[in-house]
Design an enzyme around this catalytic site. Structure first.
Site, PDB file in Angstrom:
ATOM      1  N   LYS A  70      15.357 106.279  -2.880  1.00 58.08           N
ATOM      2  CA  LYS A  70      15.256 106.985  -1.650  1.00 58.08           C
ATOM      3  C   LYS A  70      13.641 107.575  -1.721  1.00 58.08           C
ATOM      4  O   LYS A  70      12.965 107.901  -0.626  1.00 58.08           O
ATOM      5  CB  LYS A  70      15.854 108.425  -1.685  1.00 58.08           C
ATOM      6  CG  LYS A  70      17.440 108.245  -1.167  1.00 58.08           C
ATOM      7  CD  LYS A  70      18.120 109.407  -0.948  1.00 58.08           C
ATOM      8  CE  LYS A  70      19.462 109.266  -0.598  1.00 58.08           C
ATOM      9  NZ  LYS A  70      20.214 110.680  -0.341  1.00 58.08           N
ATOM     10  N   ASN A  91      16.161 108.518   3.789  1.00 57.70           N
ATOM     11  CA  ASN A  91      17.590 108.104   3.724  1.00 57.70           C
ATOM     12  C   ASN A  91      17.983 106.918   4.934  1.00 57.70           C
ATOM     13  O   ASN A  91      18.839 106.384   4.828  1.00 57.70           O
ATOM     14  CB  ASN A  91      18.698 108.994   3.297  1.00 57.70           C
ATOM     15  CG  ASN A  91      19.113 109.673   4.684  1.00 57.70           C
ATOM     16  OD1 ASN A  91      18.240 109.775   5.493  1.00 57.70           O
ATOM     17  ND2 ASN A  91      20.409 110.165   4.754  1.00 57.70           N
TER      18      ASN A  91
END
Ligand code: ATR
Length: 281
Positions: A70, A91
């Site tokens: 991420k 994300n």
């Protein structure tokens, strides 16, 4: 039905086998008659840059990004949404005609869960337990939704202070930090209390981020981002105190719905996912 025009949306992470995302998004693509499919790709850290480039080459329409990529993935995108930048993690990616744009829908998912339950965030006093990645995304979105105050309590105070600085520099909400040991008095002015620590997560279901002997005699919405088990010991404590609760499965669903909207422009209903067995709500 897969045909020559079917578009692909994918998950990039490692591991990916246990993800609920394919069930959620493939169900929604079918419901809304969108000719797309969602698949998971297990990507090594050393191959991440190539995987992102492949999204352009193969014209993959969008992606979710999960652990451990991420943060690192931000280096390879063309543009990053302002809140994702403040959160420091992405994300969700949209492939906008070859430009890859990064978003973070984790905090938005949490905010939508609270609003969907009929509560407001604007003007409210919020306490967040924990100061990891999830806490950061929630703190940014709660500040973005004009919470009056945000108190971040964590075992490691430096991490709480770090999030606090981001909020102070970018939003109007007042912020303070403190240790994780909450007293009854600490909760006196709190409207929303959120556990973002991993305490209570299966298999350590006996752990709880609060002293269970604390009795609360005011209204607080108590939220836990842990979704396995669905009812954590923390939420049980809240229910014993007759407090309203919000479980982690809600945030999981809402972060997915928000990503779906970013890719397709369609805002699905939570009820659309009724038949997805893994979500069991
Ligand atoms: P996520 O990305 O899901 O937020 P994370 O970044 O690993 O996960 O954060 C985990 C959070 O749980 C942290 O706030 C962590 O506290 P520290 O910052 O002090 O490590 C908290 N946490 C995990 N185990 C804990 C424990 N036994 N007691 C108190 N807090 C704990």
């Amino acid at each position: 039905m897969i045909n020559g025009s079917t578009k692909l949306i994918c998950l990039i992470g490692q591991p990916v086998e246990h993800s609920f995302s394919p069930s959620i998004h493939n169900c929604l693509f079918e419901k809304y008659d969108i000719n797309s499919k969602y698949m998971c790709f297990d990507v090594d850290k050393k191959s991440l840059k190539e995987a992102v480039n492949a999204m352009k080459v193969l014209k993959i329409k969008g992606a979710n990004v999960t652990v451990p990529h991420k943060v690192e993935i931000m280096n390879y995108l063309d543009e990053i949404d302002i809140n994702a930048k403040l959160i420091g993690a992405v994300n969700t990616i949209k492939n906008d005609n070859g430009r890859l744009i990064g978003y973070n829908t984790d905090g938005m998912g949490f905010v939508n869960s609270v609003l969907g339950k009929g509560y407001k965030i604007e003007g409210k006093n919020v306490m967040i337990l924990g100061a990891g990645g999830a806490a950061r995304s929630i703190a940014v979105e709660i500040a973005n939704n004009r919470a009056k105050s945000i108190e971040i309590r964590n075992r490691s105070i430096d991490k709480a202070n770090n999030i606090s600085n981001t909020i102070k520099e970018n939003f109007k909400s007042s912020v303070k930090t403190g240790n994780i040991n909450i007293t009854k008095e600490d909760l006196e002015n709190i409207d929303i209390l959120i556990n973002t620590t991993s305490l209570g997560l299966s298999p350590k279901v006996d752990q709880i981020p609060i002293d269970e002997t604390i009795k609360v005699d005011k209204d607080i919405l108590v939220c836990d981002i842990v979704y396995n088990p669905k009812e954590t010991r923390f939420l049980k404590w809240a229910k014993e105190n007759n407090l309203d609760t919000l479980g982690g499965i809600d945030m999981l669903i809402n972060q997915a719905l928000e990503a779906f909207y970013i890719w397709t422009g369609v805002r699905p209903d939570r009820e659309d996912l009724f038949e997805v067995e893994e979500l069991r709500f």
